[in-house]
Design a protein around this motif. Structure first.
Motif, PDB file in Angstrom:
ATOM      1  N   ALA A 114       0.844  -1.198   0.000  1.00  0.00           N
ATOM      2  CA  ALA A 114       0.000   0.000   0.000  1.00  0.00           C
ATOM      3  C   ALA A 114       0.879   1.248   0.000  1.00  0.00           C
ATOM      4  CB  ALA A 114      -0.930  -0.006   1.214  1.00  0.00           C
ATOM      5  N   GLY A 115       2.013   1.178   0.708  1.00  0.00           N
ATOM      6  CA  GLY A 115       2.949   2.292   0.700  1.00  0.00           C
ATOM      7  C   GLY A 115       3.536   2.543  -0.684  1.00  0.00           C
ATOM      8  N   LEU A 116       3.821   1.468  -1.420  1.00  0.00           N
ATOM      9  CA  LEU A 116       4.310   1.619  -2.795  1.00  0.00           C
ATOM     10  C   LEU A 116       3.248   2.252  -3.684  1.00  0.00           C
ATOM     11  CD1 LEU A 116       6.272  -1.708  -3.449  1.00  0.00           C
ATOM     12  CD2 LEU A 116       7.204   0.595  -3.211  1.00  0.00           C
ATOM     13  N   ASN A 117       1.987   1.894  -3.443  1.00  0.00           N
ATOM     14  CA  ASN A 117       0.904   2.487  -4.225  1.00  0.00           C
ATOM     15  C   ASN A 117       0.791   3.982  -3.973  1.00  0.00           C
ATOM     16  OD1 ASN A 117      -0.218   0.416  -5.825  1.00  0.00           O
ATOM     17  ND2 ASN A 117      -1.238  -0.475  -4.059  1.00  0.00           N
ATOM     18  N   VAL A 118       1.045   4.395  -2.740  1.00  0.00           N
ATOM     19  CA  VAL A 118       1.028   5.829  -2.427  1.00  0.00           C
ATOM     20  C   VAL A 118       2.093   6.553  -3.252  1.00  0.00           C
ATOM     21  CG1 VAL A 118       1.473   7.549  -0.637  1.00  0.00           C
ATOM     22  CG2 VAL A 118       0.076   5.544  -0.112  1.00  0.00           C
ATOM     23  N   ILE A 119       3.275   5.941  -3.353  1.00  0.00           N
ATOM     24  CA  ILE A 119       4.350   6.541  -4.155  1.00  0.00           C
ATOM     25  C   ILE A 119       3.939   6.630  -5.617  1.00  0.00           C
ATOM     26  CG2 ILE A 119       6.713   6.231  -4.982  1.00  0.00           C
ATOM     27  CD1 ILE A 119       7.353   4.876  -2.310  1.00  0.00           C
ATOM     28  N   SER A 120       3.372   5.544  -6.150  1.00  0.00           N
ATOM     29  CA  SER A 120       2.966   5.527  -7.557  1.00  0.00           C
ATOM     30  C   SER A 120       1.911   6.587  -7.853  1.00  0.00           C
ATOM     31  CB  SER A 120       2.416   4.137  -7.925  1.00  0.00           C
ATOM     32  OG  SER A 120       3.420   3.154  -7.851  1.00  0.00           O
ATOM     33  N   ILE A 121       0.913   6.684  -6.980  1.00  0.00           N
ATOM     34  CA  ILE A 121      -0.154   7.660  -7.201  1.00  0.00           C
ATOM     35  C   ILE A 121       0.394   9.083  -7.113  1.00  0.00           C
ATOM     36  CG2 ILE A 121      -2.206   8.666  -6.117  1.00  0.00           C
ATOM     37  CD1 ILE A 121      -3.289   5.942  -5.681  1.00  0.00           C
ATOM     38  N   THR A 122       1.315   9.327  -6.197  1.00  0.00           N
ATOM     39  CA  THR A 122       1.910  10.658  -6.085  1.00  0.00           C
ATOM     40  C   THR A 122       2.647  11.033  -7.357  1.00  0.00           C
ATOM     41  OG1 THR A 122       2.191  10.382  -3.685  1.00  0.00           O
ATOM     42  CG2 THR A 122       3.510  12.087  -4.763  1.00  0.00           C
ATOM     43  N   VAL A 123       3.430  10.095  -7.889  1.00  0.00           N
ATOM     44  CA  VAL A 123       4.166  10.347  -9.127  1.00  0.00           C
ATOM     45  C   VAL A 123       3.206  10.585 -10.280  1.00  0.00           C
ATOM     46  CG1 VAL A 123       5.720   9.326 -10.834  1.00  0.00           C
ATOM     47  CG2 VAL A 123       6.208   9.075  -8.404  1.00  0.00           C
ATOM     48  N   MET A 124       2.166   9.770 -10.374  1.00  0.00           N
ATOM     49  CA  MET A 124       1.180   9.943 -11.452  1.00  0.00           C
ATOM     50  C   MET A 124       0.466  11.278 -11.347  1.00  0.00           C
ATOM     51  SD  MET A 124      -0.668   6.278 -12.110  1.00  0.00           S
ATOM     52  CE  MET A 124      -0.938   5.926 -10.376  1.00  0.00           C
ATOM     53  N   ALA A 125       0.103  11.666 -10.131  1.00  0.00           N
ATOM     54  CA  ALA A 125      -0.609  12.932  -9.938  1.00  0.00           C
ATOM     55  C   ALA A 125       0.262  14.107 -10.378  1.00  0.00           C
ATOM     56  CB  ALA A 125      -1.021  13.084  -8.481  1.00  0.00           C
ATOM     57  N   LEU A 126       1.540  14.082 -10.017  1.00  0.00           N
ATOM     58  CA  LEU A 126       2.441  15.161 -10.410  1.00  0.00           C
ATOM     59  C   LEU A 126       2.629  15.187 -11.924  1.00  0.00           C
ATOM     60  CD1 LEU A 126       5.159  14.833  -7.608  1.00  0.00           C
ATOM     61  CD2 LEU A 126       3.361  16.565  -7.806  1.00  0.00           C
ATOM     62  N   THR A 127       2.755  13.993 -12.530  1.00  0.00           N
ATOM     63  CA  THR A 127       2.877  13.922 -13.988  1.00  0.00           C
ATOM     64  C   THR A 127       1.588  14.404 -14.648  1.00  0.00           C
ATOM     65  OG1 THR A 127       4.303  11.976 -13.734  1.00  0.00           O
ATOM     66  CG2 THR A 127       3.439  12.420 -15.936  1.00  0.00           C
ATOM     67  N   GLY A 128       0.448  14.033 -14.061  1.00  0.00           N
ATOM     68  CA  GLY A 128      -0.836  14.464 -14.606  1.00  0.00           C
ATOM     69  C   GLY A 128      -0.992  15.967 -14.599  1.00  0.00           C
ATOM     70  N   LEU A 129      -0.517  16.613 -13.550  1.00  0.00           N
ATOM     71  CA  LEU A 129      -0.595  18.073 -13.490  1.00  0.00           C
ATOM     72  C   LEU A 129       0.184  18.708 -14.639  1.00  0.00           C
ATOM     73  CD1 LEU A 129      -0.169  18.627  -9.639  1.00  0.00           C
ATOM     74  CD2 LEU A 129      -2.273  18.882 -10.975  1.00  0.00           C
ATOM     75  N   VAL A 130       1.277  18.059 -15.031  1.00  0.00           N
ATOM     76  CA  VAL A 130       2.095  18.580 -16.129  1.00  0.00           C
ATOM     77  C   VAL A 130       1.362  18.467 -17.461  1.00  0.00           C
ATOM     78  CG1 VAL A 130       4.244  18.244 -17.432  1.00  0.00           C
ATOM     79  CG2 VAL A 130       4.260  18.092 -14.935  1.00  0.00           C
ATOM     80  N   VAL A 131       0.572  17.392 -17.653  1.00  0.00           N
ATOM     81  CA  VAL A 131      -0.084  17.165 -18.945  1.00  0.00           C
ATOM     82  C   VAL A 131      -1.526  17.662 -18.971  1.00  0.00           C
ATOM     83  CG1 VAL A 131       1.383  15.170 -19.415  1.00  0.00           C
ATOM     84  CG2 VAL A 131      -0.837  14.816 -18.332  1.00  0.00           C
ATOM     85  N   GLY A 132      -1.926  18.433 -17.978  1.00  0.00           N
ATOM     86  CA  GLY A 132      -3.239  19.070 -18.055  1.00  0.00           C
ATOM     87  C   GLY A 132      -4.302  18.579 -17.114  1.00  0.00           C
ATOM     88  N   TRP A 133      -3.984  17.620 -16.255  1.00  0.00           N
ATOM     89  CA  TRP A 133      -4.992  17.129 -15.303  1.00  0.00           C
ATOM     90  C   TRP A 133      -5.129  18.107 -14.155  1.00  0.00           C
ATOM     91  CZ3 TRP A 133      -4.040  14.815 -10.222  1.00  0.00           C
ATOM     92  CH2 TRP A 133      -5.212  14.295  -9.625  1.00  0.00           C
ATOM     93  N   ARG A 134      -6.369  18.328 -13.732  1.00  0.00           N
ATOM     94  CA  ARG A 134      -6.622  19.211 -12.608  1.00  0.00           C
ATOM     95  C   ARG A 134      -7.685  18.594 -11.698  1.00  0.00           C
ATOM     96  NH1 ARG A 134      -2.714  20.771 -14.485  1.00  0.00           N
ATOM     97  NH2 ARG A 134      -2.069  22.893 -15.082  1.00  0.00           N
ATOM     98  N   ILE A 135      -7.595  18.893 -10.406  1.00  0.00           N
ATOM     99  CA  ILE A 135      -8.635  18.507  -9.450  1.00  0.00           C
ATOM    100  C   ILE A 135      -9.583  19.692  -9.323  1.00  0.00           C
ATOM    101  CG2 ILE A 135      -9.127  17.933  -7.050  1.00  0.00           C
ATOM    102  CD1 ILE A 135      -6.426  16.524  -6.920  1.00  0.00           C
ATOM    103  N   ASN A 136     -10.851  19.466  -9.678  1.00  0.00           N
ATOM    104  CA  ASN A 136     -11.835  20.536  -9.702  1.00  0.00           C
ATOM    105  C   ASN A 136     -12.850  20.424  -8.572  1.00  0.00           C
ATOM    106  OD1 ASN A 136     -10.736  21.536 -12.222  1.00  0.00           O
ATOM    107  ND2 ASN A 136     -11.746  19.809 -13.208  1.00  0.00           N
TER     108      ASN A 136
END
Length: 268
Positions: A114-136
């Motif tokens: 579960a800790g590894l999943n937290v790392i993966s999601i954090t990396v994906m979220a940061l990458t997503g912000l770069v390519v246009g993803w936003r939390i609305n």
């Protein structure tokens, strides 16, 4: 010390051991982070212009919750493969010789993953912000979105633990898991709207728990469009409830089943 307290203490030690292993084998972290980045970039820029979405919906915001779900489900195979590797190397026999709770090995393994999943999601979220993803949505809704993704991943980890205990070979665990997980993650609303699927596949996708996890995350992150057609299936009209039903059901079945199988396996 009570049995519950002892189990929690032993589980914490095993979880720490597994996380230290990750620290000492940096390849695990590297591939756990590079894979999500690759998926985000490939799907965003390779398929983004080819998939029709309702007006007002960007593919970046549509995509990221699907990538989150796919990555954490694929990452859950680590649990089964790691347990199979420990069995194969005889590490489980060493644990047996220690005065520790038998279930602690499984709890510690799933918590560490579960800790590894937290790392993966954090990396994906940061990458997503770069390519246009936003939390609305609000901060609380966003946190709930991440928590429901992690809860589903935690439940799948217990299912994979059962597979690892039965198969006992990491390579077979990985191959068998991908055969099942890839159809589940692709025949869903992860990358394309369900309206584009043939009738039979669409019906399957509507009740596929991966679809409900993705739909729940999209709604909680505010990544849905008011112009999009309303879901017809109850599972997607109530994605949070449907996902939690699956989480509770999987844990209720596979936690005791995995612990029982582990005790029997470790007793040989």
């Amino acid at each position: 010390m009570s049995s519950i307290a002892a189990t929690l203490s032993d589980s914490a030690v095993i979880a720490k051991r597994n996380l230290i292993k990750v620290k000492r084998v940096p390849d695990i972290v590297v591939f756990a982070t590079l894979s999500p980045i690759m998926f985000v970039l490939l799907f965003r820029y390779v398929f983004g212009g080819a998939i029709a979405l309702p007006e007002g919906t960007s593919y970046g915001e549509f995509l990221l919750p699907g990538i989150f779900a796919q990555t954490i489900v694929l990452g859950s195979t680590t649990t089964g493969a790691s347990l199979a590797e420990d069995l194969q190397k005889g590490l489980i026999d060493r644990f047996r010789s220690l005065p520790m709770s038998r279930s602690a090995v499984l709890i510690g393994r799933t918590v560490a993953d579960a800790g590894l999943n937290v790392i993966s999601i954090t990396v994906m979220a940061l990458t997503g912000l770069v390519v246009g993803w936003r939390i609305n949505s609000s901060f609380g809704e966003a946190v709930a979105g991440f928590l429901i993704l992690l809860a589903f991943a935690f439940a799948i980890s217990w299912l994979m633990a059962m597979v690892g205990l039965l198969v006992r070979t990491p390579e077979v665990v990985n191959n068998a898991s991908f055969i099942v997980i890839f159809p589940l993650t692709f025949v869903a609303n992860t990358f394309v709207p369900l309206e584009s699927l043939p009738t039979v596949l669409r019906t399957f996708a509507e009740w596929n728990p991966v679809s409900s996890v993705v739909q729940a995350a999209r709604e909680l992150f505010g990544n849905t469009s008011p112009l999009a057609p309303a879901p017809e299936a109850w599972s997607l009209q109530n994605p949070v409830v449907y996902t939690l039903i699956w989480v509770v059901g999987i844990l209720a079945v596979f936690v005791p089943l995995s612990v029982r199988t582990y005790r029997r396996t470790a007793g040989h």
